[in-house]
Enzyme design. Structure first.
Site, PDB file in Angstrom:
ATOM      1  N   LYS A 178       0.836  -1.209   0.043  1.00 52.02           N
ATOM      2  CA  LYS A 178      -0.036  -0.159   0.026  1.00 52.02           C
ATOM      3  C   LYS A 178       0.969   1.335  -0.005  1.00 52.02           C
ATOM      4  CE  LYS A 178      -1.912   1.751   4.052  1.00 52.02           C
ATOM      5  NZ  LYS A 178      -1.600   3.068   4.254  1.00 52.02           N
ATOM      6  N   ASN A 179       1.689   1.368   0.820  1.00 48.04           N
ATOM      7  CA  ASN A 179       2.627   2.592   0.875  1.00 48.04           C
ATOM      8  C   ASN A 179       3.562   2.792  -0.082  1.00 48.04           C
ATOM      9  OD1 ASN A 179       1.150   3.037   3.381  1.00 48.04           O
ATOM     10  ND2 ASN A 179       3.043   2.567   4.944  1.00 48.04           N
ATOM     11  N   CYS A 237      -6.180  12.616  12.621  1.00 48.68           N
ATOM     12  CA  CYS A 237      -6.249  11.487  12.436  1.00 48.68           C
ATOM     13  C   CYS A 237      -6.528  10.478  13.617  1.00 48.68           C
ATOM     14  CB  CYS A 237      -5.012  10.982  11.614  1.00 48.68           C
ATOM     15  SG  CYS A 237      -4.893   9.302  11.152  1.00 48.68           S
ATOM     16  N   ARG A 295      -1.285  14.617  13.014  1.00 49.11           N
ATOM     17  CA  ARG A 295      -0.379  14.316  11.698  1.00 49.11           C
ATOM     18  C   ARG A 295      -0.329  15.838  10.855  1.00 49.11           C
ATOM     19  NH1 ARG A 295      -2.154   8.410   9.287  1.00 49.11           N
ATOM     20  NH2 ARG A 295       0.138   8.644   8.460  1.00 49.11           N
ATOM     21  N   ASP A 299       3.818   0.899  12.349  1.00 49.83           N
ATOM     22  CA  ASP A 299       2.674   0.022  11.644  1.00 49.83           C
ATOM     23  C   ASP A 299       2.568  -1.342  12.181  1.00 49.83           C
ATOM     24  OD1 ASP A 299       2.068   2.505  10.349  1.00 49.83           O
ATOM     25  OD2 ASP A 299       2.761   1.898   8.277  1.00 49.83           O
ATOM     26  N   ARG A 304      -8.671  -0.735   4.159  1.00 51.17           N
ATOM     27  CA  ARG A 304      -7.911   0.255   3.487  1.00 51.17           C
ATOM     28  C   ARG A 304      -6.263  -0.287   3.179  1.00 51.17           C
ATOM     29  NH1 ARG A 304      -7.865   5.894   6.585  1.00 51.17           N
ATOM     30  NH2 ARG A 304      -6.289   5.894   4.967  1.00 51.17           N
TER      31      ARG A 304
HETATM   32  C1  UD1 Z   1       3.908   7.091   6.349  1.00 49.60           C
HETATM   33  C2  UD1 Z   1       3.186   5.991   6.088  1.00 49.60           C
HETATM   34  C3  UD1 Z   1       2.647   5.386   7.587  1.00 49.60           C
HETATM   35  C4  UD1 Z   1       3.658   5.330   8.653  1.00 49.60           C
HETATM   36  C5  UD1 Z   1       4.534   6.534   8.725  1.00 49.60           C
HETATM   37  C6  UD1 Z   1       5.832   6.253   9.481  1.00 49.60           C
HETATM   38  C7  UD1 Z   1       1.997   6.175   3.918  1.00 49.60           C
HETATM   39  C8  UD1 Z   1       0.713   6.133   3.205  1.00 49.60           C
HETATM   40  N1  UD1 Z   1       1.851   6.120   5.335  1.00 49.60           N
HETATM   41  O1  UD1 Z   1       2.978   8.134   6.983  1.00 49.60           O
HETATM   42  O2  UD1 Z   1       1.749   4.117   7.199  1.00 49.60           O
HETATM   43  O3  UD1 Z   1       3.109   4.686   9.586  1.00 49.60           O
HETATM   44  O4  UD1 Z   1       4.933   6.744   7.272  1.00 49.60           O
HETATM   45  O5  UD1 Z   1       6.580   5.429   8.896  1.00 49.60           O
HETATM   46  O6  UD1 Z   1       3.209   5.677   3.317  1.00 49.60           O
HETATM   47  N2  UD1 Z   1       5.144  15.009  10.563  1.00 49.60           N
HETATM   48  C9  UD1 Z   1       5.040  16.439  10.872  1.00 49.60           C
HETATM   49  N3  UD1 Z   1       4.993  17.218   9.930  1.00 49.60           N
HETATM   50  C10 UD1 Z   1       4.623  17.133   8.811  1.00 49.60           C
HETATM   51  C11 UD1 Z   1       4.861  15.623   8.389  1.00 49.60           C
HETATM   52  C12 UD1 Z   1       4.956  14.789   9.426  1.00 49.60           C
HETATM   53  O7  UD1 Z   1       5.263  16.933  12.219  1.00 49.60           O
HETATM   54  O8  UD1 Z   1       4.879  17.848   7.835  1.00 49.60           O
HETATM   55  C13 UD1 Z   1       5.277  14.171  11.719  1.00 49.60           C
HETATM   56  C14 UD1 Z   1       4.046  13.106  12.048  1.00 49.60           C
HETATM   57  O9  UD1 Z   1       3.093  13.591  12.689  1.00 49.60           O
HETATM   58  C15 UD1 Z   1       4.752  11.832  12.599  1.00 49.60           C
HETATM   59  C16 UD1 Z   1       6.221  11.863  12.009  1.00 49.60           C
HETATM   60  O10 UD1 Z   1       6.351  13.242  11.597  1.00 49.60           O
HETATM   61  O11 UD1 Z   1       4.872  12.058  14.023  1.00 49.60           O
HETATM   62  C17 UD1 Z   1       6.393  10.854  10.934  1.00 49.60           C
HETATM   63  O12 UD1 Z   1       5.241  11.068  10.054  1.00 49.60           O
HETATM   64  P1  UD1 Z   1       5.701  10.746   8.615  1.00 49.60           P
HETATM   65  O13 UD1 Z   1       6.679   9.905   8.402  1.00 49.60           O
HETATM   66  O14 UD1 Z   1       5.153  12.165   7.602  1.00 49.60           O
HETATM   67  O15 UD1 Z   1       4.166   9.671   8.093  1.00 49.60           O
HETATM   68  P2  UD1 Z   1       3.357   9.514   6.883  1.00 49.60           P
HETATM   69  O16 UD1 Z   1       3.883  10.190   5.565  1.00 49.60           O
HETATM   70  O17 UD1 Z   1       2.180  10.429   7.150  1.00 49.60           O
END
Ligand code: UD1
Length: 429
Positions: A31-32, A125, A130, A316, A408
């Site tokens: 998925k990711n 979320c 997030r 995850d 999902r």
């Molecule tokens: C992706 C994965 C999710 C996985 C996560 C961490 C997908 C579709 N989803 O989510 O399954 O659990 O990586 O491996 O690939 N953050 C901020 N600001 C931002 C962006 C992120 O503070 O602009 C924080 C988030 O709240 C979190 C951390 O950074 O605490 C990591 O999040 P991130 O790596 O961005 O996760 P996703 O890309 O949302």
């Protein structure tokens, strides 16, 4: 486009527990990995063929969004064809954007292709706060004008220009967004502290096959030199490391044995190490892409496991490990260091008989507890899969509602666990 909404949308899952899992199962596409690749198809003026695409609702939402933007989509089983030649719409409908947080990566892709995007703000979320500040900062650095009005983001860029972007910490989605926006930008983009999750590598590899100029794949420093156009390609999606980890952890929890076919072995070192340390026998057959796990009567908890960015233990799989730990001897301190509020299933597991102390971002699990089947509610994707696992090891009947979350990310978790001998079925509400 054919209707590919999940087949079991409103159904419940019913499990008669206490059957050890035995047998072999094939791991679905990731998925990711596929979601950003589908977004990347927007950048390509022509027909891309994506094979091993998992049939899950998140993919369905992403395809709908691409279709709304003007892509022609064809889907035959696990093969999806996307023709993004005739893009005509920069506004993406909230109906689908709201369903899936990762629609945020379409901002970078749409800016890269049509220099404009209108999209709803992806809200909070169920697994905690997030924010998308890093996404927006990265896109601003590339020259995008971003206006946020209430819940609506409008971004525009007459010309995106390469820039130096230093992320304060690793974010998978923000790294993907910047990659998508910069491959067709003018000049060189250097990303420091880029996420190193395998799903970044697969996106970069896809784009490179399509003609992008990206260096540093697999490292936290990516250099992207903008190219004028990308060309259509055919691409096979890697297997899902989280689905693979789910089935290994569930097999350990039920004290069974499993052979995973088409396993993404190279992305699974950490979980294999943990399962070995807990007492499982694991044989990896690299050439056949198989992982075999056998679990004796007893497994023991490790004192401490903390979620971390790749190659650490993936957040995850945290709730899946939590369930396995309940069945193991000894205590486990499980720390969540990526997301706030990702222990949503603790309450449900306590109702099933688990002994878990929660303290902010960590839980202490006392192992060796017998679980009892209950009616439980899934509130998020991986937590939902963990409740299915709890149902498989529990005494008696477990019924799970909220299965739309599970769908999902899992093509058909019931089909797969049934293949492994679980007494599990979909049930009408
Ligand atoms: C992706 C994965 C999710 C996985 C996560 C961490 C997908 C579709 N989803 O989510 O399954 O659990 O990586 O491996 O690939 N953050 C901020 N600001 C931002 C962006 C992120 O503070 O602009 C924080 C988030 O709240 C979190 C951390 O950074 O605490 C990591 O999040 P991130 O790596 O961005 O996760 P996703 O890309 O949302």
């Amino acid at each position: 486009m054919a209707e590919i909404d999940c087949l079991h949308q409103d159904k419940l899952i019913r499990i008669e527990g206490r059957t050890p899992l035995h047998g072999s199962v094939r791991v679905q596409g990731s998925k990711n990995a596929v979601l950003p690749i589908l977004a990347a198809c927007l950048l390509i003026q022509g027909k891309c063929v994506i094979r091993n695409c998992p049939i899950i609702t998140d993919v369905s939402y992403m395809l709908r969004l691409l279709e709304c933007a003007g892509c022609e989509i064809e889907q035959k089983g696990n093969v999806v064809t996307i023709d993004a030649l005739g893009l005509r719409e920069y506004r993406l409908p909230g109906k689908y954007v709201r369903k899936m947080r990762s629609s945020v990566i379409l901002i970078g892709a749409m800016l890269g292709r049509v220099q404009e995007v209108g999209i709803e703000y992806p809200g909070g979320c169920v697994i905690g706060e997030r924010p998308i500040d890093l996404h927006l900062k990265g896109l601003l650095a590339l020259g995008a004008d971003i206006a946020i009005e209430g819940n609506y983001i409008h971004a525009e860029a007459k010309k995106l220009k390469g820039a130096d972007i230093v992320f304060p910490f690793s974010s998978v989605g923000a790294t993907q967004n910047v990659i998508l926006a910069s491959v067709l930008a003018e000049g060189e983009t250097r990303i420091q502290n880029a996420a190193r999750e395998p799903e970044i590598d697969t996106l970069c590899t896809f784009l490179r096959m399509a003609g992008a100029d990206i260096e540093g794949i697999g490292t936290s420093r990516l250099v992207i030199r903008g190219v004028k156009t990308l060309h259509p390609i055919e691409y096979d999606v890697v297997s899902d490391r989280i689905v693979a980890g789910t089935y290994l952890l569930a097999t350990a929890a039920s004290r069974g044995s499993i052979c995973l076919k088409e396993a993404p072995i190279e992305h699974m070192n950490c979980i294999l190490q943990i399962l070995r340390a807990m007492g499982c026998d694991i044989v990896v057959r690299q050439e056949q892409q198989e992982i075999e796990l056998r679990c004796g009567k007893k497994i023991r908890n490790l004192p401490l496991v903390e979620t971390d960015i790749y190659p650490g233990f993936p957040t995850d799989l945290q709730s899946l490990l939590l369930v396995t730990a309940i069945t193991a001897e000894g205590e486990l301190m499980l720390k969540e260091s990526i997301f706030s509020g990702r222990f949503k299933i603790v309450e449900e597991l306590r109702r099933m008989g688990a002994y878990i102390r929660e303290d902010g971002s960590q839980v202490m699990i006392s192992g060796g507890t017998e679980l009892t089947g209950r009616n439980v509610i899934a509130r998020e994707l991986r937590g939902g899969a963990a409740l299915v696992t709890a149902g498989i090891v529990a005494e008696g009947m477990t019924t799970i509602v909220g299965t739309c979350y599970i769908n999902r990310g899992y093509e058909d978790i019931v089909r797969d666990f049934k293949m492994l001998g679980a007494l599990i079925d979909w049930m009408d509400r």
